[in-house]
Design a protein around this motif. Structure first.
Motif, PDB file in Angstrom:
ATOM      1  N   TYR A  67     -43.047  -3.360 -59.232  1.00 37.91           N
ATOM      2  CA  TYR A  67     -42.592  -4.260 -58.174  1.00 37.91           C
ATOM      3  C   TYR A  67     -42.196  -5.588 -58.802  1.00 37.91           C
ATOM      4  O   TYR A  67     -42.703  -5.982 -59.858  1.00 37.91           O
ATOM      5  N   GLN A  73     -41.689 -14.889 -50.589  1.00 40.62           N
ATOM      6  CA  GLN A  73     -41.215 -13.756 -49.804  1.00 40.62           C
ATOM      7  C   GLN A  73     -42.080 -12.528 -49.993  1.00 40.62           C
ATOM      8  O   GLN A  73     -42.236 -11.740 -49.070  1.00 40.62           O
ATOM      9  N   TYR A  75     -43.394  -9.015 -52.459  1.00 37.32           N
ATOM     10  CA  TYR A  75     -43.080  -8.041 -53.498  1.00 37.32           C
ATOM     11  C   TYR A  75     -42.084  -7.000 -53.001  1.00 37.32           C
ATOM     12  O   TYR A  75     -42.076  -6.632 -51.823  1.00 37.32           O
ATOM     13  N   TYR A  76     -41.254  -6.528 -53.932  1.00 37.36           N
ATOM     14  CA  TYR A  76     -40.221  -5.534 -53.646  1.00 37.36           C
ATOM     15  C   TYR A  76     -40.263  -4.456 -54.717  1.00 37.36           C
ATOM     16  O   TYR A  76     -40.408  -4.758 -55.917  1.00 37.36           O
ATOM     17  N   SER A 108     -34.752  -6.502 -59.159  1.00 36.38           N
ATOM     18  CA  SER A 108     -34.962  -5.070 -58.894  1.00 36.38           C
ATOM     19  C   SER A 108     -33.715  -4.247 -59.152  1.00 36.38           C
ATOM     20  O   SER A 108     -33.700  -3.042 -58.912  1.00 36.38           O
ATOM     21  N   GLU A 157     -43.408  -3.118 -48.666  1.00 38.05           N
ATOM     22  CA  GLU A 157     -42.985  -3.397 -50.044  1.00 38.05           C
ATOM     23  C   GLU A 157     -42.185  -2.258 -50.660  1.00 38.05           C
ATOM     24  O   GLU A 157     -41.361  -2.482 -51.546  1.00 38.05           O
ATOM     25  N   ASP A 158     -42.439  -1.035 -50.208  1.00 42.25           N
ATOM     26  CA  ASP A 158     -41.736   0.127 -50.756  1.00 42.25           C
ATOM     27  C   ASP A 158     -40.406   0.401 -50.072  1.00 42.25           C
ATOM     28  O   ASP A 158     -39.648   1.268 -50.514  1.00 42.25           O
ATOM     29  N   LYS A 162     -36.550  -3.825 -46.681  1.00 40.43           N
ATOM     30  CA  LYS A 162     -37.287  -5.077 -46.569  1.00 40.43           C
ATOM     31  C   LYS A 162     -36.335  -6.264 -46.750  1.00 40.43           C
ATOM     32  O   LYS A 162     -35.639  -6.370 -47.763  1.00 40.43           O
ATOM     33  N   ARG A 164     -34.340  -9.701 -47.472  1.00 43.25           N
ATOM     34  CA  ARG A 164     -34.380 -10.635 -48.603  1.00 43.25           C
ATOM     35  C   ARG A 164     -33.612 -11.895 -48.230  1.00 43.25           C
ATOM     36  O   ARG A 164     -32.386 -11.922 -48.262  1.00 43.25           O
ATOM     37  N   ASP A 167     -32.703 -13.791 -53.298  1.00 41.98           N
ATOM     38  CA  ASP A 167     -32.753 -12.658 -54.228  1.00 41.98           C
ATOM     39  C   ASP A 167     -32.208 -13.102 -55.577  1.00 41.98           C
ATOM     40  O   ASP A 167     -31.535 -14.137 -55.703  1.00 41.98           O
TER      41      ASP A 167
END
Length: 487
Positions: A67, A73, A75-76, A108, A157-158, A162, A164, A167
């Motif tokens: 992540y 904000q 976790y991604y 990410s 988070e998954d 989600k 943003r 970013d």
């Protein structure tokens, strides 16, 4: 008998508006409750990635997945990342870059075509494979984000949905000599020909001659500011040319204690000041605002940066993004050097004297006191004058310290003892100078951890009042009321 209408045709009953105005806040409350419940339902149903194994930079390994974190904000998920082989690509200056056995990542996002075996970390978030180069930005506003996405999209988070608000952005460098690419400092880089800022070519800039602006000017000379750079022809701020600034005589500085990273520049050959890339105007409301000198750039002692010339005291209103005149100059102004004249002597931070008077800064915040609005109304800086206390009246008594910690300085003038604290409004000491009422107790209370709260409360010191000073200049930045945000 039929009851007559108390209102003429077309008129509105007095009850109807009151019901309508009651309905509006009721609906607002219902919508707010619904939105809160919806967001709560979409929160992650498991222990968050923040409890996982922290890797260097923005990355975390958690439950066999990788992540990344966007400040404020959360976790991604980094899709497709191999948790077993994942690690940071660089150090603190490239914390938004990572790699595993098969890919390199900006935030990410996998950088297409860039293999970890080929990657060369240039520095400061620039990477290259010898043929191509990329820049991975710090977190930036996401133009595709809308507030309603927080309500309607999955916040897990998954989840790739989600939202943003901000970013990390990947920028491919155009027409780059990737083998020769090197970081200049901050977001600047050059490839032996071209210059870049945040991965974008700076038009007409001379890459080999590009350098970060040297340490600042005056009292602020101990810092380095990577938002300003220069080549042999121009000065740049965040990649934009600074109009009419001469590279050889340009210096950058940031106010002491500034919260919002307010950056200024000055061309000492012309006396022209800049905020960012924007030059100060030469005239405001018919008054000459050219040839300014810096009086104060200390946000702990004042709420504004203060400048002066023969036409008066000036300040930059950061709320209106404009140079404004506060008052006539209350002290003599002569000469053209970009620093205070010898006639003005600084006793302590925010305290000066000339041949006749003394001047002291005061920082003030005004808050609204309405039932539904207790927001900040204005930040104000006042310049107070102590009449008749010129340079010859002042004698330094002693520096007050507790161990190796400086607490301030004692000064005496015309039989009165004054205390100039080392701290300012960040420690609730809003005035740059106080009258000492009890010296023995002042020294005794100064050893307390919260001495800056205890000294005024115990009446060891008192602010200057109208009996011994007067306000000769006031500088103000106003803030909108809460209802104005809904206009």
């Amino acid at each position: 008998m039929e009851r007559q209408n108390a209102y003429p045709p077309g008129a509105t009953s007095r009850r109807q508006p009151s019901l309508r105005w009651l309905l509006i806040p009721t609906l607002f409350i219902i919508v707010a409750i619904f939105a809160f419940m919806l967001m709560a339902m979409r929160q992650p149903g498991h222990i968050g990635a923040g409890d996982g194994e922290s890797l260097a930079g923005i990355y975390t390994r958690f439950q066999g997945r990788v992540y990344m974190n966007i400040p404020f904000q959360g976790y991604y998920l980094v899709p497709g990342a191999d948790a077993a082989s994942f690690g940071p690509l660089g150090g603190w200056d490239s914390s938004n870059l990572g790699k595993d056995s098969h890919a390199v990542y900006c935030g990410s996002q996998a950088i297409a075509g860039l293999r970890p075996q080929q990657v060369r970390l240039v520095k400061n978030s620039y990477v290259s494979d010898g043929i191509h180069a990329w820049y991975c930005s710090d977190e930036k506003d996401n133009a595709a984000y809308h507030w309603w996405q927080d309500l309607l999209r999955n916040g897990d988070e998954d989840s790739p949905e989600k939202p943003r608000r901000r970013d990390y952005v990947l920028v491919p460098l155009q027409s780059v000599n990737a083998m020769d690419l090197m970081s200049v400092g901050g977001a600047y880089a050059q490839d032996g020909t071209r210059a870049y800022h945040e991965g974008t070519v700076i038009p007409q800039a001379n890459g080999p001659a590009l350098h970060i602006v040297e340490p600042g000017w005056g009292e602020l000379k101990d810092g380095r500011e990577a938002d300003y750079a220069r080549d042999d022809q121009r000065v740049y701020f965040q990649g934009m040319p600074v109009p009419d600034a001469a590279p050889a005589t340009f210096f950058a500085w940031e106010p002491d204690g500034a919260q919002w990273h307010n950056l200024y520049g000055v061309d000492t050959a012309t006396g022209q000041f800049y905020i960012g890339a924007k030059p100060f105007p030469r005239q405001v409301d018919g008054q000459d605002s050219g040839g300014l000198r810096l009086l104060s750039a200390n946000r702990d002692k004042a709420n504004h940066e203060i400048f002066y010339n023969a036409a008066g005291i000036w300040y930059w209103d950061y709320q209106d993004d404009a140079l404004k005149r506060g008052c006539d100059a209350p002290f003599p102004v002569a000469g053209k050097a970009p620093q205070p004249p010898q006639a003005l002597r600084q006793l302590a931070a925010g305290v000066w004297t000339d041949g006749r008077n003394a001047f002291v800064l005061r920082a003030i915040e005004h808050w609204r006191h309405g039932r539904s609005d207790r927001s900040l109304e204005a930040r104000i800086t006042q310049l107070l004058m102590l009449p008749g206390l010129g340079q010859g009246q002042w004698r330094k008594v002693e520096d007050l310290t507790v161990g190796s910690q400086e607490r301030g300085t004692l000064w005496q003038a015309a039989g009165t003892l004054y205390f100039a604290p080392d701290v300012g409004q960040g420690h609730f000491m809003n005035d740059a100078l106080y009258v000492v009422r009890d010296l023995d107790r002042l020294k005794r209370d100064m050893v307390a951890n919260d001495y800056y709260l205890k000294l005024p409360k115990a009446k060891d010191i008192e602010p200057l009042d109208s009996a011994n000073s007067k306000v000769v200049c006031e500088m103000r930045s106003g803030y909108p009321a809460l209802w104005q945000f809904w206009k």
